[in-house]
Design a protein around this motif. Structure first.
Motif, PDB file in Angstrom:
ATOM      1  N   THR A 237       0.802  -1.157  -0.070  1.00 33.21           N
ATOM      2  CA  THR A 237       0.110  -0.041  -0.032  1.00 33.21           C
ATOM      3  C   THR A 237       0.877   1.306  -0.076  1.00 33.21           C
ATOM      4  N   PHE A 238       0.649   2.111  -0.916  1.00 36.49           N
ATOM      5  CA  PHE A 238       1.530   3.144  -1.074  1.00 36.49           C
ATOM      6  C   PHE A 238       0.447   4.462  -0.801  1.00 36.49           C
ATOM      7  N   LYS A 239       0.554   5.054   0.265  1.00 32.97           N
ATOM      8  CA  LYS A 239      -0.336   6.269   0.682  1.00 32.97           C
ATOM      9  C   LYS A 239       0.286   7.613   0.435  1.00 32.97           C
ATOM     10  N   GLY A 240      -0.391   8.376  -0.291  1.00 29.29           N
ATOM     11  CA  GLY A 240       0.133   9.820  -0.326  1.00 29.29           C
ATOM     12  C   GLY A 240      -0.584  10.663   0.486  1.00 29.29           C
ATOM     13  N   GLY A 241      -0.087  12.018   0.643  1.00 32.23           N
ATOM     14  CA  GLY A 241      -0.616  13.249   1.189  1.00 32.23           C
ATOM     15  C   GLY A 241      -0.280  13.430   2.645  1.00 32.23           C
ATOM     16  N   GLY A 242      -0.843  14.563   3.396  1.00 32.33           N
ATOM     17  CA  GLY A 242      -0.431  14.769   4.642  1.00 32.33           C
ATOM     18  C   GLY A 242       0.895  15.869   4.685  1.00 32.33           C
ATOM     19  N   ASP A 243       1.611  15.521   5.663  1.00 26.20           N
ATOM     20  CA  ASP A 243       2.812  16.333   6.016  1.00 26.20           C
ATOM     21  C   ASP A 243       3.810  15.559   6.670  1.00 26.20           C
ATOM     22  N   ALA A 244       5.197  16.013   6.494  1.00 27.22           N
ATOM     23  CA  ALA A 244       6.097  15.242   7.111  1.00 27.22           C
ATOM     24  C   ALA A 244       5.971  14.656   8.561  1.00 27.22           C
ATOM     25  N   THR A 245       5.167  15.667   9.344  1.00 29.39           N
ATOM     26  CA  THR A 245       5.252  15.269  10.663  1.00 29.39           C
ATOM     27  C   THR A 245       4.297  14.153  10.896  1.00 29.39           C
ATOM     28  N   ALA A 246       3.279  14.214  10.168  1.00 28.28           N
ATOM     29  CA  ALA A 246       2.152  13.102  10.224  1.00 28.28           C
ATOM     30  C   ALA A 246       2.744  11.826   9.833  1.00 28.28           C
ATOM     31  N   ALA A 247       3.546  11.848   8.674  1.00 29.89           N
ATOM     32  CA  ALA A 247       4.173  10.474   7.983  1.00 29.89           C
ATOM     33  C   ALA A 247       5.126  10.136   9.115  1.00 29.89           C
ATOM     34  N   GLY A 248       5.830  10.993   9.734  1.00 27.71           N
ATOM     35  CA  GLY A 248       6.691  10.378  10.697  1.00 27.71           C
ATOM     36  C   GLY A 248       6.367   9.670  11.604  1.00 27.71           C
ATOM     37  N   ARG A 249       5.208  10.245  12.350  1.00 30.09           N
ATOM     38  CA  ARG A 249       4.511   9.694  13.460  1.00 30.09           C
ATOM     39  C   ARG A 249       3.731   8.354  13.167  1.00 30.09           C
ATOM     40  N   ALA A 250       3.257   8.185  11.984  1.00 31.82           N
ATOM     41  CA  ALA A 250       2.856   6.883  11.392  1.00 31.82           C
ATOM     42  C   ALA A 250       3.987   5.815  11.459  1.00 31.82           C
ATOM     43  N   VAL A 251       5.048   6.035  11.099  1.00 29.69           N
ATOM     44  CA  VAL A 251       5.808   5.098  11.218  1.00 29.69           C
ATOM     45  C   VAL A 251       6.668   4.919  12.688  1.00 29.69           C
ATOM     46  N   MET A 252       7.215   6.087  13.168  1.00 29.66           N
ATOM     47  CA  MET A 252       7.759   5.781  14.368  1.00 29.66           C
ATOM     48  C   MET A 252       7.076   5.964  15.819  1.00 29.66           C
ATOM     49  N   GLU A 253       6.129   6.580  15.652  1.00 28.31           N
ATOM     50  CA  GLU A 253       5.242   6.550  16.870  1.00 28.31           C
ATOM     51  C   GLU A 253       4.065   5.356  16.886  1.00 28.31           C
ATOM     52  N   THR A 254       3.117   5.367  15.950  1.00 29.71           N
ATOM     53  CA  THR A 254       2.047   4.613  15.855  1.00 29.71           C
ATOM     54  C   THR A 254       2.530   3.019  15.217  1.00 29.71           C
ATOM     55  N   GLY A 255       3.257   3.248  14.239  1.00 23.55           N
ATOM     56  CA  GLY A 255       3.618   1.780  13.621  1.00 23.55           C
ATOM     57  C   GLY A 255       2.361   1.701  12.673  1.00 23.55           C
ATOM     58  N   GLU A 256       1.734   2.392  12.127  1.00 20.02           N
ATOM     59  CA  GLU A 256       0.663   2.280  11.190  1.00 20.02           C
ATOM     60  C   GLU A 256       1.240   1.999   9.937  1.00 20.02           C
ATOM     61  N   LEU A 270      12.417  14.670  15.374  1.00 18.70           N
ATOM     62  CA  LEU A 270      12.862  13.513  14.869  1.00 18.70           C
ATOM     63  C   LEU A 270      13.066  12.580  16.047  1.00 18.70           C
ATOM     64  N   ALA A 271      14.002  12.948  16.999  1.00 15.77           N
ATOM     65  CA  ALA A 271      14.503  12.253  18.055  1.00 15.77           C
ATOM     66  C   ALA A 271      13.031  11.880  19.189  1.00 15.77           C
ATOM     67  N   LYS A 272      12.435  12.795  19.282  1.00 16.53           N
ATOM     68  CA  LYS A 272      11.037  12.454  19.863  1.00 16.53           C
ATOM     69  C   LYS A 272      10.372  11.572  19.498  1.00 16.53           C
ATOM     70  N   MET A 273      10.114  11.770  17.962  1.00 17.58           N
ATOM     71  CA  MET A 273       9.395  10.715  17.404  1.00 17.58           C
ATOM     72  C   MET A 273       9.559   9.211  17.536  1.00 17.58           C
ATOM     73  N   ALA A 274      11.213   9.229  17.354  1.00 22.74           N
ATOM     74  CA  ALA A 274      11.954   7.806  17.430  1.00 22.74           C
ATOM     75  C   ALA A 274      11.666   7.207  18.965  1.00 22.74           C
ATOM     76  N   GLU A 275      11.318   8.121  19.867  1.00 26.40           N
ATOM     77  CA  GLU A 275      11.115   7.474  21.333  1.00 26.40           C
ATOM     78  C   GLU A 275       9.867   6.718  21.098  1.00 26.40           C
ATOM     79  N   GLY A 276       8.982   6.597  20.454  1.00 23.15           N
ATOM     80  CA  GLY A 276       7.721   5.884  20.313  1.00 23.15           C
ATOM     81  C   GLY A 276       7.988   4.579  20.068  1.00 23.15           C
ATOM     82  N   GLY A 277       9.262   3.974  19.701  1.00 24.48           N
ATOM     83  CA  GLY A 277      10.048   2.703  19.448  1.00 24.48           C
ATOM     84  C   GLY A 277       9.251   1.985  18.336  1.00 24.48           C
ATOM     85  N   LYS A 278       8.478   2.613  17.324  1.00 21.18           N
ATOM     86  CA  LYS A 278       7.842   1.714  16.472  1.00 21.18           C
ATOM     87  C   LYS A 278       8.778   1.818  14.981  1.00 21.18           C
TER      88      LYS A 278
END
Length: 573
Positions: A237-256, A270-278
């Protein structure tokens, strides 16, 4: 000098990187289920030939492929081709006027039909059609004809010798398209072929099942992909749209999502997002260098308009090499990296920081030396005779106007550099300009970086591909912006050096890879180390984000970021 072949980076003629992953993670195609990618710019078409947008090019790279790519080090690697042609292996003619490509045997399109050289030749005809408006037409510059030898071999002929014959069919910008699917899409008809443009038949690891422009693309594993063990994922699945902040959270914080592109975010964010562990941020470097340009001409407003910042008037103190070197010595580049870019930057002394073939081992500037800078200015005769903190010589004060575009990181850099220069006795006035004006090129504006009505200015740029010849040629004598050229030109600092120009001429005649590397390094050193005309600061990288469960990812700044998606797999606990 005998011409040899240019390989734009060291050639890797065997397996694709990363080979180590292949042996450890082979298995049934589709074994790892779904992989999800998010780009905060949404693809609108699935072909680079009708779009110059990165998001379109990269989405398409999952489906349609070139004969060869650049790997993460800028080396040429074969994809659909059996090998990279060179003079040494007979694939490039001795006169550099032709290159012969050979396809791998047994290649199939995703619809099960064979890939032949007729498809390769058709691709060139498609892009070179005079009514087509191909976005990648420059890849085919100088192509005179294409001769099919047999189903697996063809020769591209050039009008003149091409030390770099790897324009056509090389890299994500020049993939092979299926002649049968696009037969009715030549010229002006190209944009009308909606089905082909949205759902191209390809040779890549995935094939499109549903394309929604500016939204989402659904793909499945290509059943006819040339490696029976790849891809590991059954669907994508290749999802487009949003912004860099939302995209980063979707990988590093929520794991979606599993992978997010181009994280243009501050290091602390970036460091704060990486603390999400995902997920984790990943970075790679190409050729984008933040640097100071030294004006070798006089920008004084006291001069008549049309004479400011022209070769008619040398700069009153920046013409002195010792002054330019002292300004460079006073800078703490590692601190600039820490403040502005974090893992997305590294200190550099080079205008050409990569590939390794062309990168000088110049590291002299990496250690700040305030006391050494003071001593050098003393040696040059610049002293603070009146105790005002500013050095002068023969009535000329070391007073600098330092300009750049408006950008938070750049203003941080200006403040730091101003303080360091003040410490060595240089007065500094800071100026920042709206980027649309600074980079606008309006010949009537006094504020463009080309006109350079300042002593020092800061910005970054880079070059396409991996060969720096055109980039280094920007500093040839006579190429400076001036009134007669409507203030257009690439030689921003008005540099002129006979040895430099002679080496440029030699580079244009040289095809042998190692020799080209030697010449490029020498050119780099002349303009940075030996003359300090350009003062490099930071080698700026690209940052994306990958799930902690996604294996095989190798970030690549020379080609599509998704260049090796066939090697991706899901890591097991």
């Amino acid at each position: 000098m005998k011409l040899r072949t240019l390989l734009m980076g060291a050639v890797a003629s065997t397996a694709l990187a990363p080979a180590a992953f292949a042996a450890a993670h082979e298995g049934e195609r589709g074994r790892d289920g779904e992989v999800k990618i998010i780009y905060w710019q949404a693809p609108s078409i699935m072909t680079p030939y009708l779009s110059g947008g990165t998001k379109d090019l990269e989405a398409a790279s999952l489906v349609i492929e070139p004969l060869g790519r650049y790997d993460e080090n800028g080396a040429l690697v074969p994809y659909l081709a059996a090998e990279i042609p060179t003079v040494e292996n007979g694939g490039v003619s001795e006169d550099l006027k032709s290159i012969t490509w050979k396809l791998q045997e047994g290649l199939l399109w995703s619809d099960g039909t064979p890939v032949t050289t007729a498809d390769v030749k058709f691709t060139a005809e498609y892009c070179m059609h005079p009514e087509g408006g191909c976005a990648q037409a420059s890849k085919f510059d100088g192509v005179e004809s294409i001769d099919i030898i047999d189903d697996l071999s063809l020769t591209v002929n050039f009008t003149d010798a091409k030390p770099n014959p790897y324009g056509p069919f090389m890299g994500a910008q020049s993939p092979i398209i299926q002649a049968a699917q696009f037969a009715e899409c030549l010229g002006a008809k190209a944009p009308e072929c909606t089905d082909a443009n949205f759902n191209p038949i390809g040779t890549g690891p995935f094939m499109v099942t549903d394309f929604r422009p500016n939204d989402v693309i659904q793909m499945v594993a290509n059943p006819n992909y040339r490696d029976p063990n790849k891809p590991a994922f059954a669907s994508l699945t290749f999802k487009g749209g949003g912004d860099a902040t939302a995209a980063g959270r979707a990988v590093m914080e929520t794991g979606e999502y599993d992978y997010a592109w181009n994280m243009q975010l501050a290091p602390d964010v970036l460091a704060k997002m990486a603390e999400g562990g995902k997920g984790v941020p990943i970075s790679a470097f190409g050729t984008l260098v933040e640097r100071l340009e030294m004006n070798l001409t006089n920008p004084s407003a006291d001069l008549p308009e049309g004479e400011r910042s022209t070769v008619m008037h040398p700069h009153p103190f920046l013409s002195d090499f010792k002054v330019r070197k002292a300004l460079s010595m006073a800078i703490d580049r590692p601190l600039l990296v820490e403040v502005g870019y974090g893992q997305a930057g590294r200190p550099t002394c080079n205008l050409v920081p990569a590939p390794a073939l062309y990168a000088s081992d110049n590291t002299e500037c990496l250690t700040q030396d305030i006391e050494g800078a003071k001593a050098l200015l003393d040696e040059a005769g610049y002293t603070d005779s009146d105790g005002d903190g500013v050095r002068e010589k023969d009535g000329v004060k070391l007073s600098v106007l330092y300009q750049t575009s408006t950008n938070a990181v750049r203003q941080d850099f200006q403040a730091l550099i101003k303080d360091w220069w003040n410490q060595i006795g240089v007065e500094v006035e800071l100026r920042n300009l709206d980027a649309s004006v600074f980079f606008g090129g309006d010949p009537g504006s006094p504020d463009t970086f080309q006109k350079f009505y300042a002593d020092v200015e800061m910005y970054a740029n880079n070059f396409d591909g991996t060969d720096p010849q055109a980039y280094l040629s920007a500093y040839r004598c006579g190429g400076e912006p001036k009134p007669s050229s409507q203030w257009q030109g690439e030689n921003i600092n008005r540099f002129c050096n006979e040895e430099y120009d002679a080496l440029l001429d030699e580079l244009s005649r040289t095809g042998e890879l190692s020799k080209r590397g030697e010449i490029a390094k020498r050119l780099n050193d002349i303009i940075t180390k030996e003359t300090m005309t350009i003062v490099p600061l930071v080698d700026r990288g690209r940052v994306s984000a990958a799930s902690t469960t996604l294996g095989g990812v190798v970030l690549n700044t020379w080609d599509s970021e998704l260049w090796n998606a066939a090697d991706w797999y899901r890591m097991k606990d």
